[in-house]
Enzyme design. Structure first.
Site, PDB file in Angstrom:
ATOM      1  N   HIS A 151      -1.846  29.509  91.359  1.00 28.57           N
ATOM      2  CA  HIS A 151      -1.624  29.684  92.797  1.00 28.57           C
ATOM      3  C   HIS A 151      -1.590  28.325  93.490  1.00 28.57           C
ATOM      4  O   HIS A 151      -2.625  27.757  93.839  1.00 28.57           O
ATOM      5  CB  HIS A 151      -2.737  30.558  93.387  1.00 28.57           C
ATOM      6  CG  HIS A 151      -2.547  30.945  94.814  1.00 28.57           C
ATOM      7  ND1 HIS A 151      -2.325  32.250  95.213  1.00 28.57           N
ATOM      8  CD2 HIS A 151      -2.542  30.213  95.956  1.00 28.57           C
ATOM      9  CE1 HIS A 151      -2.207  32.292  96.533  1.00 28.57           C
ATOM     10  NE2 HIS A 151      -2.334  31.059  97.011  1.00 28.57           N
ATOM     11  N   GLU A 155      -6.778  37.442 102.413  1.00 23.88           N
ATOM     12  CA  GLU A 155      -7.232  36.102 102.788  1.00 23.88           C
ATOM     13  C   GLU A 155      -7.564  36.123 104.273  1.00 23.88           C
ATOM     14  O   GLU A 155      -8.708  36.323 104.662  1.00 23.88           O
ATOM     15  CB  GLU A 155      -6.158  35.051 102.467  1.00 23.88           C
ATOM     16  CG  GLU A 155      -6.581  33.629 102.826  1.00 23.88           C
ATOM     17  CD  GLU A 155      -5.431  32.628 102.814  1.00 23.88           C
ATOM     18  OE1 GLU A 155      -5.725  31.425 102.746  1.00 23.88           O
ATOM     19  OE2 GLU A 155      -4.252  33.033 102.902  1.00 23.88           O
ATOM     20  N   ASP A 178      -3.082  24.684  98.565  1.00 28.05           N
ATOM     21  CA  ASP A 178      -2.334  23.551  99.130  1.00 28.05           C
ATOM     22  C   ASP A 178      -3.262  22.334  99.024  1.00 28.05           C
ATOM     23  O   ASP A 178      -3.858  21.900 100.019  1.00 28.05           O
ATOM     24  CB  ASP A 178      -1.979  23.797 100.606  1.00 28.05           C
ATOM     25  CG  ASP A 178      -1.138  25.046 100.797  1.00 28.05           C
ATOM     26  OD1 ASP A 178       0.029  25.033 100.370  1.00 28.05           O
ATOM     27  OD2 ASP A 178      -1.651  26.028 101.370  1.00 28.05           O
ATOM     28  N   HIS A 207       0.365  37.637  98.163  1.00 23.32           N
ATOM     29  CA  HIS A 207      -0.777  37.184  98.952  1.00 23.32           C
ATOM     30  C   HIS A 207      -1.359  38.363  99.735  1.00 23.32           C
ATOM     31  O   HIS A 207      -0.626  39.088 100.417  1.00 23.32           O
ATOM     32  CB  HIS A 207      -0.346  36.120  99.966  1.00 23.32           C
ATOM     33  CG  HIS A 207      -0.109  34.766  99.383  1.00 23.32           C
ATOM     34  ND1 HIS A 207       0.713  34.550  98.303  1.00 23.32           N
ATOM     35  CD2 HIS A 207      -0.601  33.546  99.741  1.00 23.32           C
ATOM     36  CE1 HIS A 207       0.727  33.243  98.032  1.00 23.32           C
ATOM     37  NE2 HIS A 207      -0.061  32.623  98.879  1.00 23.32           N
TER      38      HIS A 207
END
Length: 326
Positions: A8, A189, A268, A186
Site C-alpha cells: 500500500h 480510514e 505516502d 480503500h
C-alpha cells in the site's frame, strides 16, 4: 535484517523530498511553502493535499515517472524490502499531459531498473479516485483491464471514502475482476466501519486499504478474519492524520489477535515522515512485535501480493530463508 514487503503506497506520494527538489529545479518552481528544510510542510488534510498536488505536478514526462519508481524501489531495497506494490493513477497521467499508457510504461521501466540494480520485485495497482465520480473510476478500470502491461496486476479505488455510495462503483470492480486483476479498495480510514462493510458487501475485495476502523464493529472484525481479507495497515499515516490519537490506541494488535491478516505499509511515506523500515520499527517498538512476528507479517504480504505463482514462491523462499528462528 527482517525482509520486508509493501502492498500500500501511492506512487506520486512516494517521491522523496530530495527528488522533489531536483524536479522543482528542473521546472524552475519554488518549493516553499510546501517543502522546508528538506521536509514536506502541512498541518491538516487540505494542506496535505496541496503539498501532495504540488509535488505530483513536478512529474510530467516519461523520464520523470521512471525516475520516481526507480528511486523509490531502490530506497526500499536498501532497507531490506524484496517486494513493492504501488498505486498508480491514470488521472495523474492525464493531468501531467501523458496518456495513461505512456505513464504506466514509464513507471514500469523504473520498476525494472530498480529490479536490475537490487533484485526487488515490483507491481502496479491501477486506481480510480472515488471522489472523481463513477465515470472516472470505471475509466480507470477499463484502462487497467486493457493496458496489457505485465506489471499491472491489480485494481483499486482510493480517494475520499465519504464520497458517493459504494454500490455505484460495482461495475468498475467487475470490469477489473473479469480481466483477472487482484482487487483492493480503500475503506475504514477517514470513514468508519460502515465503509469497510459496504466494500465487502458490494466490491468483494481480497484486500482492504487501511480497514482499521473495522475495529469499531466486533462482528465485522470476525467476518474479516473468517474470510481471510488482508488489511493493508499504515500505522504512522493513521497517527499523523489523527485517525487514532496514539499508537497505544491503534488497533493493529487487536486486529491481529482477532485473527485478521495484517500487513505494514507506508501510504505516502515522506508526507508522514515515515518509510517502510520505520513502519516495521514502529511495530517493534509500539506493538511489541519481535523479529519472528515481523517476518510473519512480511510473509502475509507476499501471500496476498498480486503476483503470479512462480514469483510468489520465489519471494516466499527468500522470506523463509531469512526468517529468524526465534
Amino acid at each position: 535484517m527482517v525482509l520486508k514487503a509493501e502492498l500500500h503506497c501511492h506512487v506520486e506520494g512516494a517521491a522523496a523530498p530530495e527528488l522533489v527538489i531536483e524536479q522543482a529545479r528542473k521546472y524552475n518552481k519554488p518549493v516553499e511553502p510546501f517543502l522546508k528544510d528538506g521536509s514536506f510542510v502541512w498541518h491538516d488534510f487540505t494542506s496535505f493535499l496541496a503539498a501532495y498536488d504540488f509535488a505530483a505536478d513536478l512529474f510530467r514526462t516519461e523520464d520523470d515517472y521512471a525516475r520516481l519508481t526507480e528511486h523509490y524501489l531502490t530506497s526500499l531495497a536498501r532497507d531490506g524490502a524484496i517486494y513493492s506494490e504501488v498505486f498508480t493513477s491514470p488521472d495523474h497521467a492525464t493531468k501531467a499531459g501523458l496518456s495513461p499508457q505512456a505513464y504506466t510504461n514509464a513507471l514500469g521501466e523504473g520498476i525494472l531498473r530498480a529490479r536490475a540494480k537490487t533484485g526487488i520485485e515490483g507491481r502496479m495497482i491501477v486506481t480510480g479516485v472515488r471522489h472523481f465520480g463513477v465515470e472516472s473510476v470505471e475509466a480507470a478500470a477499463r484502462f487497467a483491464a486493457k493496458c496489457g502491461h505485465p506489471l499491472v496486476t491489480g485494481y483499486g479505488m482510493a480517494g475520499d471514502e465519504r464520497f458517493g455510495d459504494v454500490e455505484d462503483y460495482v461495475r468498475a470492480f467487475e470490469i477489473a475482476r473479469e480481466a483477472g486483476l487482484g482487487i483492493t479498495v480503500h475503506a475504514g480510514e477517514l470513514a468508519g466501519w460502515e465503509s469497510v462493510q459496504a466494500a465487502l458487501d458490494h466490491l468483494r475485495p481480497a484486500r482492504i486499504g487501511h480497514g482499521v476502523r473495522a475495529i469499531e464493529n466486533p462482528d465485522l472484525v470476525k467476518r474479516i478474519a473468517e474470510r481471510g481479507i488482508v488489511l493493508e495497515v499504515c500505522p504512522v499515516s493513521n497517527i499523523e492524520l489523527k485517525v487514532f490519537p496514539s499508537y497505544a490506541e491503534h488497533p493493529f494488535l487487536a486486529l491481529r489477535k482477532a485473527g485478521c491478516k495484517v500487513t505494514l505499509n507506508s501510504d505516502d511515506p515522506p508526507y508522514f515522515w515515515t518509510s517502510l523500515k520505520k513502519e516495521y520499527d514502529v511495530a517493534a517498538e509500539h506493538f511489541g512485535l519481535g523479529k519472528k512476528d515481523l517476518s510473519v507479517i512480511t510473509r502475509t504480504a507476499i501471500e496476498a501480493a498480486f503476483v503470479d505463482r512462480k514469483t510468489r514462491a520465489a519471494l516466499l523462499a527468500k522470506v523463509d530463508a531469512a526468517a529468524p528462528r526465534r
